[in-house]
Scaffold this motif. Sequence first.
Motif, PDB file in Angstrom:
ATOM      1  N   ASP A   1       0.960  -1.232  -0.139  1.00 16.60           N
ATOM      2  CA  ASP A   1      -0.062  -0.052   0.005  1.00 16.60           C
ATOM      3  C   ASP A   1       0.950   1.205  -0.031  1.00 16.60           C
ATOM      4  O   ASP A   1       1.553   1.368   0.844  1.00 16.60           O
ATOM      5  N   GLY A   2       0.961   2.068  -1.100  1.00 16.56           N
ATOM      6  CA  GLY A   2       1.748   3.088  -1.208  1.00 16.56           C
ATOM      7  C   GLY A   2       1.271   4.487  -0.442  1.00 16.56           C
ATOM      8  O   GLY A   2       2.008   5.365  -0.363  1.00 16.56           O
ATOM      9  N   SER A   3       0.256   4.257   0.112  1.00 19.10           N
ATOM     10  CA  SER A   3      -0.545   5.538   0.741  1.00 19.10           C
ATOM     11  C   SER A   3       0.352   6.180   1.805  1.00 19.10           C
ATOM     12  O   SER A   3      -0.011   7.269   2.448  1.00 19.10           O
ATOM     13  N   ASP A   4       0.807   5.278   2.656  1.00 20.85           N
ATOM     14  CA  ASP A   4       1.486   5.558   3.910  1.00 20.85           C
ATOM     15  C   ASP A   4       2.734   4.947   4.310  1.00 20.85           C
ATOM     16  O   ASP A   4       3.077   3.922   5.194  1.00 20.85           O
ATOM     17  N   LEU A   5       3.775   4.974   3.485  1.00 19.41           N
ATOM     18  CA  LEU A   5       5.337   4.532   3.566  1.00 19.41           C
ATOM     19  C   LEU A   5       6.326   5.570   4.184  1.00 19.41           C
ATOM     20  O   LEU A   5       6.384   6.723   3.791  1.00 19.41           O
ATOM     21  N   THR A   6       6.839   5.039   5.120  1.00 16.12           N
ATOM     22  CA  THR A   6       8.096   5.757   5.735  1.00 16.12           C
ATOM     23  C   THR A   6       9.330   5.978   4.754  1.00 16.12           C
ATOM     24  O   THR A   6       9.827   5.039   4.169  1.00 16.12           O
ATOM     25  N   VAL A   7       9.649   7.256   4.391  1.00 18.31           N
ATOM     26  CA  VAL A   7      10.614   7.565   3.714  1.00 18.31           C
ATOM     27  C   VAL A   7      11.645   7.932   4.440  1.00 18.31           C
ATOM     28  O   VAL A   7      11.701   9.169   5.097  1.00 18.31           O
ATOM     29  N   SER A   8      13.026   7.574   4.642  1.00 23.32           N
ATOM     30  CA  SER A   8      13.971   8.005   5.348  1.00 23.32           C
ATOM     31  C   SER A   8      15.412   8.303   4.558  1.00 23.32           C
ATOM     32  O   SER A   8      15.450   7.541   3.395  1.00 23.32           O
ATOM     33  N   VAL A   9      16.067   8.952   5.093  1.00 18.76           N
ATOM     34  CA  VAL A   9      17.368   9.335   4.202  1.00 18.76           C
ATOM     35  C   VAL A   9      18.726   9.525   5.208  1.00 18.76           C
ATOM     36  O   VAL A   9      18.232  10.143   6.442  1.00 18.76           O
ATOM     37  N   ARG A  10      19.755   9.152   4.880  1.00 15.55           N
ATOM     38  CA  ARG A  10      20.666   9.352   5.864  1.00 15.55           C
ATOM     39  C   ARG A  10      21.984   9.732   4.704  1.00 15.55           C
ATOM     40  O   ARG A  10      22.368   9.022   3.741  1.00 15.55           O
ATOM     41  N   VAL A  11      22.865  10.808   5.188  1.00 11.15           N
ATOM     42  CA  VAL A  11      24.159  10.820   4.472  1.00 11.15           C
ATOM     43  C   VAL A  11      25.261  10.832   5.351  1.00 11.15           C
ATOM     44  O   VAL A  11      25.220  11.558   6.477  1.00 11.15           O
TER      45      VAL A  11
ATOM     46  N   SER B   1      20.252  13.294   8.187  1.00 11.86           N
ATOM     47  CA  SER B   1      19.214  12.344   8.256  1.00 11.86           C
ATOM     48  C   SER B   1      17.870  13.034   8.232  1.00 11.86           C
ATOM     49  O   SER B   1      17.571  14.043   8.799  1.00 11.86           O
ATOM     50  N   GLY B   2      16.862  12.123   8.052  1.00 11.36           N
ATOM     51  CA  GLY B   2      15.505  12.561   8.381  1.00 11.36           C
ATOM     52  C   GLY B   2      14.438  11.455   7.805  1.00 11.36           C
ATOM     53  O   GLY B   2      14.974  10.512   7.301  1.00 11.36           O
ATOM     54  N   ALA B   3      13.143  11.609   8.118  1.00 17.99           N
ATOM     55  CA  ALA B   3      12.493  10.664   7.591  1.00 17.99           C
ATOM     56  C   ALA B   3      10.991  11.323   7.691  1.00 17.99           C
ATOM     57  O   ALA B   3      10.805  12.664   8.106  1.00 17.99           O
ATOM     58  N   THR B   4      10.011  10.957   6.642  1.00 13.40           N
ATOM     59  CA  THR B   4       8.732  11.401   6.445  1.00 13.40           C
ATOM     60  C   THR B   4       7.800  10.398   6.081  1.00 13.40           C
ATOM     61  O   THR B   4       8.269   9.019   6.048  1.00 13.40           O
ATOM     62  N   SER B   5       6.767  10.696   5.587  1.00 15.56           N
ATOM     63  CA  SER B   5       5.624   9.565   5.233  1.00 15.56           C
ATOM     64  C   SER B   5       4.969   9.964   4.044  1.00 15.56           C
ATOM     65  O   SER B   5       4.823  11.238   3.773  1.00 15.56           O
ATOM     66  N   THR B   6       4.913   9.219   3.058  1.00 13.97           N
ATOM     67  CA  THR B   6       4.069   9.595   1.752  1.00 13.97           C
ATOM     68  C   THR B   6       2.659   9.590   2.067  1.00 13.97           C
ATOM     69  O   THR B   6       1.995  10.538   1.144  1.00 13.97           O
TER      70      THR B   6
ATOM     71  N   THR C   1      22.000   7.441   1.265  1.00 10.53           N
ATOM     72  CA  THR C   1      21.186   5.996   1.590  1.00 10.53           C
ATOM     73  C   THR C   1      19.741   6.312   1.858  1.00 10.53           C
ATOM     74  O   THR C   1      19.384   7.258   2.801  1.00 10.53           O
ATOM     75  N   ILE C   2      18.942   6.017   1.022  1.00  7.77           N
ATOM     76  CA  ILE C   2      17.401   6.156   0.984  1.00  7.77           C
ATOM     77  C   ILE C   2      16.609   4.749   1.199  1.00  7.77           C
ATOM     78  O   ILE C   2      16.997   4.207   0.324  1.00  7.77           O
ATOM     79  N   THR C   3      15.655   4.905   2.139  1.00 10.91           N
ATOM     80  CA  THR C   3      15.039   3.715   2.376  1.00 10.91           C
ATOM     81  C   THR C   3      13.457   4.256   2.439  1.00 10.91           C
ATOM     82  O   THR C   3      13.277   4.907   3.188  1.00 10.91           O
ATOM     83  N   ILE C   4      12.685   3.287   1.622  1.00 10.00           N
ATOM     84  CA  ILE C   4      11.312   3.497   1.717  1.00 10.00           C
ATOM     85  C   ILE C   4      10.735   2.017   2.318  1.00 10.00           C
ATOM     86  O   ILE C   4      10.828   0.915   1.541  1.00 10.00           O
ATOM     87  N   ASP C   5       9.984   2.147   3.452  1.00 12.37           N
ATOM     88  CA  ASP C   5       9.545   0.577   3.929  1.00 12.37           C
ATOM     89  C   ASP C   5       8.610   0.007   2.901  1.00 12.37           C
ATOM     90  O   ASP C   5       7.880   0.714   2.393  1.00 12.37           O
ATOM     91  N   GLY C   6       8.752  -1.207   2.771  1.00 11.26           N
ATOM     92  CA  GLY C   6       8.057  -2.035   1.834  1.00 11.26           C
ATOM     93  C   GLY C   6       8.764  -2.029   0.460  1.00 11.26           C
ATOM     94  O   GLY C   6       7.941  -2.609  -0.587  1.00 11.26           O
ATOM     95  N   VAL C   7       9.295  -1.139   0.137  1.00  8.07           N
ATOM     96  CA  VAL C   7       9.867  -0.664  -1.433  1.00  8.07           C
ATOM     97  C   VAL C   7      11.235  -1.143  -1.529  1.00  8.07           C
ATOM     98  O   VAL C   7      11.612  -1.945  -2.433  1.00  8.07           O
ATOM     99  N   GLY C   8      12.104  -0.368  -0.782  1.00  4.79           N
ATOM    100  CA  GLY C   8      13.462  -1.120  -0.877  1.00  4.79           C
ATOM    101  C   GLY C   8      14.543   0.148  -0.656  1.00  4.79           C
ATOM    102  O   GLY C   8      13.997   1.011   0.230  1.00  4.79           O
ATOM    103  N   GLU C   9      15.640   0.060  -0.662  1.00  6.50           N
ATOM    104  CA  GLU C   9      16.858   0.908  -0.382  1.00  6.50           C
ATOM    105  C   GLU C   9      17.695   1.224  -1.401  1.00  6.50           C
ATOM    106  O   GLU C   9      18.008   0.544  -2.246  1.00  6.50           O
ATOM    107  N   LEU C  10      18.191   2.570  -1.408  1.00  3.64           N
ATOM    108  CA  LEU C  10      18.944   2.913  -2.610  1.00  3.64           C
ATOM    109  C   LEU C  10      20.218   3.617  -1.896  1.00  3.64           C
ATOM    110  O   LEU C  10      20.051   4.599  -0.982  1.00  3.64           O
TER     111      LEU C  10
END
Length: 286
Positions: free
Chosen positions: A190-200, A209-214, A261-270
């Motif tokens: 479900d793409g409506s409420d996924l946690t998006v986080s970043v770390r440099v 670093s930070g985090a938000t939600s779709t 590094t970017i992570t989206i829960d349920g989707v993947g990491e980059l």
Amino acid sequence: MHIVRYRREHDATARVGVRVDGVVRELTAPSVAALLHESVADIRDLVAAPGDVVDDARLLAPVDGGTEVWAAGVTYLRSREARMEESSEADIYGRVYDAARPELFFKSAAWRVVVDGEPVAIRADSGLDVPEPELALVINRFGEVAGYLVSNDMSSRSIEGENPLYLPQAKVYAGACALSAGIRPAWEVDGSDLTVSVRVTREGVAVWSGATSTARLKRPYAELVDYLFRADNFPDGAVLSTGTGLAPAMDFTLRPDDVVTITIDGVGELTNPVVVGKEHFDFQRP
């Protein structure tokens, strides 16, 4: 499950497969673009019965053929604030955030996309540069969302801030578009409420670093897709990066050898190291 493109160790041909628990299995589809010719229902059927295990797969960028990568801007409140902070024409960003029509712009041809582990770039003529962590929609030729990717929409804040008409130069250059290696099918998450986080990280230390939600996205995915397809055709489908809800303060800029590094829960990491300039890239058109 993730849909992937890969190349075998002693074979230059790019192929398509599915990856489950780290194991890649082959598919009969000749390309990701060919998959995006199909309806979501047909794609689901095609990936449900993969073939043999591929032991020597090296994952490639998950786009090919004529598939284009586009991006949306100022779709989160934080993005609106960040653009207004950096810009000499701040009111433009306030207006587009509240406007009926979204900001959409071309980001990359498929053959210029970098993947997890490869470098992203900052321009040599830019003084303020940031990653933009975003959820990307993988859309078939019918305008259906078939899956999701992690996207890094690398940006020059100094160039765009000088003049909004410089946005293509701030956004479109060698190493500016990175996507995670695997497409997470839309029917699995479900793409409506996924946690998006970043770390440099810089020399092993996190410097931002930070985090938000779709869920904080102002515009529904369907609205963004509708505007993208409203006056154009995408016979090989499209990837649409949906905008960022994460932006550092104006005193932060990326430096060479940083790692994003970017992570989206349920989707993947980059994860991508940072370099400066186009000389690090030798893109070859298919």
